[in-house]
Write a protein that holds these residues in place. Structure first.
Motif, short mmCIF file in Angstrom:
data_model
loop_
_atom_site.label_atom_id
_atom_site.label_comp_id
_atom_site.label_asym_id
_atom_site.label_seq_id
_atom_site.Cartn_x
_atom_site.Cartn_y
_atom_site.Cartn_z
N ILE A 109 0.82 -1.21 0.00
CA ILE A 109 0.00 0.00 0.00
C ILE A 109 0.85 1.27 0.00
O ILE A 109 0.59 2.21 -0.74
CB ILE A 109 -0.95 0.02 1.22
CG1 ILE A 109 -1.79 -1.26 1.27
CG2 ILE A 109 -1.84 1.25 1.20
CD1 ILE A 109 -2.74 -1.43 0.12
N PRO A 156 -5.15 11.35 -5.06
CA PRO A 156 -6.42 10.73 -5.45
C PRO A 156 -6.87 9.65 -4.46
O PRO A 156 -6.07 9.16 -3.67
CB PRO A 156 -6.13 10.13 -6.83
CG PRO A 156 -4.65 10.04 -6.92
CD PRO A 156 -4.09 11.11 -6.05
N GLY A 214 -7.71 6.39 -2.64
CA GLY A 214 -7.09 5.08 -2.62
C GLY A 214 -5.58 5.09 -2.72
O GLY A 214 -4.94 4.04 -2.79
N CYS A 215 -4.97 6.28 -2.69
CA CYS A 215 -3.51 6.35 -2.85
C CYS A 215 -2.77 6.08 -1.54
O CYS A 215 -1.55 5.98 -1.53
CB CYS A 215 -3.10 7.70 -3.41
SG CYS A 215 -3.43 9.06 -2.28
N GLY A 216 -3.50 6.01 -0.42
CA GLY A 216 -2.85 5.62 0.82
C GLY A 216 -2.68 6.71 1.86
O GLY A 216 -1.94 6.54 2.83
N LYS A 217 -3.40 7.83 1.70
CA LYS A 217 -3.26 8.94 2.65
C LYS A 217 -3.74 8.52 4.05
O LYS A 217 -3.04 8.74 5.04
CB LYS A 217 -4.07 10.16 2.18
CG LYS A 217 -3.72 10.61 0.77
CD LYS A 217 -4.60 11.76 0.31
CE LYS A 217 -6.08 11.43 0.23
NZ LYS A 217 -6.45 10.52 -0.85
N ILE A 220 -5.53 -3.69 12.60
CA ILE A 220 -5.84 -4.51 11.42
C ILE A 220 -4.86 -5.68 11.36
O ILE A 220 -3.64 -5.48 11.35
CB ILE A 220 -5.76 -3.65 10.14
CG1 ILE A 220 -6.83 -2.55 10.22
CG2 ILE A 220 -5.96 -4.50 8.89
CD1 ILE A 220 -6.61 -1.43 9.23
N GLU A 234 -9.49 14.14 6.43
CA GLU A 234 -10.62 14.81 5.77
C GLU A 234 -11.66 15.28 6.77
O GLU A 234 -12.82 14.89 6.71
CB GLU A 234 -11.28 13.84 4.77
CG GLU A 234 -10.32 13.35 3.69
CD GLU A 234 -11.04 12.46 2.69
OE1 GLU A 234 -12.11 12.87 2.23
OE2 GLU A 234 -10.52 11.37 2.40
N1 LIG Z 1 -7.93 -2.66 6.20
C1 LIG Z 1 -7.49 -2.77 4.94
N2 LIG Z 1 -7.23 -3.98 4.42
C2 LIG Z 1 -6.81 -4.09 3.13
N3 LIG Z 1 -6.62 -3.06 2.31
C3 LIG Z 1 -6.86 -1.81 2.76
C4 LIG Z 1 -7.30 -1.61 4.10
N4 LIG Z 1 -7.48 -0.28 4.29
C5 LIG Z 1 -7.14 0.30 3.12
N5 LIG Z 1 -6.76 -0.61 2.22
C6 LIG Z 1 -6.32 -0.34 0.85
O1 LIG Z 1 -5.23 0.55 0.91
C7 LIG Z 1 -5.28 1.47 -0.15
C8 LIG Z 1 -5.16 2.86 0.40
O2 LIG Z 1 -6.32 3.17 1.15
P1 LIG Z 1 -6.47 4.52 1.95
O3 LIG Z 1 -7.73 4.45 2.69
O4 LIG Z 1 -5.24 4.76 2.70
O5 LIG Z 1 -6.60 5.57 0.76
P2 LIG Z 1 -6.89 7.12 0.84
O6 LIG Z 1 -5.79 7.78 0.12
O7 LIG Z 1 -7.14 7.54 2.23
O8 LIG Z 1 -8.22 7.24 -0.02
P3 LIG Z 1 -9.47 8.22 0.19
O9 LIG Z 1 -9.04 9.53 -0.36
O10 LIG Z 1 -10.54 7.61 -0.63
O11 LIG Z 1 -9.78 8.26 1.64
C9 LIG Z 1 -6.56 1.21 -0.90
O12 LIG Z 1 -6.27 0.48 -2.04
C10 LIG Z 1 -7.38 0.37 0.04
O13 LIG Z 1 -8.18 -0.52 -0.66
#
Ligand SMILES: Nc1ncnc2c1ncn2[C@@H]1O[C@H](COP(=O)(O)OP(=O)(O)OP(=O)(O)O)[C@@H](O)[C@H]1O
Ligand SMILES: [Mg+2]
Lengths: 251, 282
Positions: A19, A38, A40-43, A57, A173
């Protein structure tokens, strides 16, 4: 310059999924740092490693180091409870407890063993004032927090977080569920809070990033593409991908 | 198109069917409770409620039976609630779906399907004979706790699952430990649901005759301690009716039992509703 948080070569996996990739970033004391990128990028995953919320987790694995004031937060000797007291978190959706407004703010103090009633009362009042909520709720401190508006609830959650006097506040957010007026209030609040706290905020709103933060990091597919002064990143980005993102060409 | 029934009519018919099922349920309930109250209420007066039975219950009152019922119900709830809620917390918060959880669930489901007379037999064998405790309300209360346990466990589990995860996250993010989070946030939020489970379990225990038949003895005297034998209301009712002592008093006893359960349920529901309203700020 003093860094509050130093992240080096951070890699995060959920099971096999990679991730976060080789994240290195330093977060300056008493500044606001925005994380953009964007969906799902991992923020979220990134800031949840900073207060070890990802420990909950089972599939979570990580390598690399994260230092808070020079100390490794993933050191086996570190007490997660102490860490989370120092690194507070405000969530995307306001999540007050189904308790009174007073009890919400007092919660953190009480679980950390503070019993002195006068002290708690004072701290609750101070925190609510600092969160710019006091005037709206001072007459109904014993009423349930669930009866507040979304914006008020979010400021209550901020009050709840600052009541335990953390050093760092993570905000994921915090305004995305709020109307523009509540958003402005929270942004004003962030300006005020940076005097006492180091703040990291995730936002999808570019204007918000430019308004509230001194530094910005742009995440893409689990990597930091570019980070630095907000003004520089938004006006003359070094990376083409950053430029595409902030000008809305993708994401 | 040659449908026999148009969708619109089908909709009407089904609505009628569901409506009728609802009405039938209410009517059955009203008939049973109504019948018992009509037959039983005339028997109830202050003397009936406050005095000891005379002539095995042919006349006099049912005060010792009311006290017996309250005692065993209290013991049952007092014992089953912590175990049921504790098991639910363990399953939901402290472990994942594993063999142990499956065993607890299987155990609880089996417990729920065991005929009550078998509980009675177990009570006799274990408390009265093996532990030499003799007949006592205490043993009866414990047996009833076993009967109430599955309901309390299952309803508690559902109530705990229903508490939004975001509450727990909020607490943990403030540095709360797991136990603090459970004790100060999750359980208080689950209390209304858990209470419903306790009430359901309690009602089941309270109206049970077969399970305690061999355990509590059948003493007519006022119990002076929880280790005395006694005769709870359902048992008294059973004896009055089957031994042809007094059918009128049997109805009176039944009415008292029904009213008791009704009062406890209504009072608890009111308190729980107040609590929920205060908690959720409505
Ligand atoms: N508990 C989890 N188990 C498996 N994969 C996860 C888990 N949490 C997040 N992911 C994956 O990790 C990646 C990053 O998720 P994350 O929530 O950090 O993105 P984000 O940048 O915060 O997105 P958003 O702007 O939509 O909040 C995604 O592909 C998501 O599917
Ligand atoms: Mg996110």
């Amino acid at each position: 310059m003093d860094y509050r948080i130093e992240v080096e070569d951070l890699n995060v996996y959920f099971d096999e999924a990679h991730i976060l990739k080789d994240i290195s970033i330093n977060i300056k004391k008493n500044r606001v740092t925005s994380l953009i990128g964007p969906s799902g990028c991992g923020k979220s995953t990134f800031i949840r490693t900073l207060n070890r919320m990802n420990d909950l987790i089972d599939s979570f694995k990580m390598t690399g180091t994260i230092l808070l004031d020079g100390g490794d937060i993933y050191d086996p000797k570190v007490d997660v409870v102490d860490l989370r007291k120092k690194v507070g978190m405000v969530f995307q959706k306001p999540n007050p407890f189904p308790k009174s407004i007073f009890d919400n703010v007092a919660y953190g103090l009480r679980i950390h063993g503070i019993k002195d009633k006068d002290f708690i009362e004072k701290r609750v009042e101070d925190s609510l004032k600092e969160a710019a909520l006091w005037d709206e709720v001072k007459e109904k401190l014993d009423k349930s927090a669930m009866g507040l508006s979304g914006g008020q609830q979010q400021r209550l959650c901020i009050a709840r977080t600052i009541a335990v006097e953390p050093e760092v506040i993570l905000m994921d957010e915090p305004c995305s569920a709020l109307d523009p007026i509540s958003t402005t209030k929270i942004e004003d609040l962030i300006h005020k809070l940076k005097e006492d706290f180091t703040i990291i905020i995730v936002t999808h709103n570019m204007q918000q990033a430019t308004r509230v933060s001194k530094y910005t990091a742009f995440f893409l597919n689990g990597e930091i593409v570019e980070s630095g002064l907000t003004d520089k990143l938004f006006i003359e980005p070094e990376d083409k991908r950053t430029e595409d993102y902030i000008t809305g060409r993708f994401g | 198109m040659n449908r026999i029934i148009s969708p619109k009519n089908a909709q009407k018919i089904m609505k009628g069917v569901f409506w009728a099922s609802g009405i039938v349920t209410i009517i059955i309930l009203l008939i049973i409770i109504g019948y018992i109250l009509i037959k039983g209420l005339p028997v109830i007066n202050l003397e009936f409620l406050l005095e000891n039975p005379i002539d095995s219950g042919k006349s006099g009152g049912i005060a010792p039976m009311i006290v017996s019922t309250l005692i065993i119900t209290f013991i049952a709830v007092f014992v089953a609630t912590p175990i049921g809620v504790g098991a639910a917390v363990f399953i939901e918060e402290y472990t994942k779906e594993n063999i142990l959880v499956k065993l607890i669930r299987l155990g609880s489901e089996t417990l729920a399907s065991i005929p009550s007379i078998v509980f009675g037999l177990f009570g006799l064998a274990f408390f009265v004979i093996y532990l030499h405790m003799g007949w006592s309300l205490f043993s009866g209360g414990i047996v009833l706790a076993f009967m109430a346990l599955p309901t309390i466990l299952q309803v508690s589990e559902v109530s705990i699952i229903a508490v939004p995860r975001s509450y727990a996250e909020g607490s943990l993010a403030l540095g709360g430990s797991k136990w603090q989070t459970i004790y100060r946030v999750i359980l208080p939020a689950a209390v209304p649901g858990i209470t419903t489970g306790v009430i359901l379990g309690m009602a089941r225990a309270m109206s049970e005759a077969a399970a305690i038949l061999f355990v509590v003895g059948s003493a007519l005297a006022m119990p002076l301690s929880i280790f005395d034998p006694g005769r709870p209301l359902p048992l008294h009712l059973y004896v009055l009716a089957t031994e042809g002592i007094s059918l009128d008093n049997a109805y009176g006893t039944a009415a008292v039992l029904v009213l008791l359960i009704l009062i406890i349920t209504v009072v608890t529901n009111t308190v729980v509703e107040r609590y929920s309203k205060k908690m959720m700020g409505r």
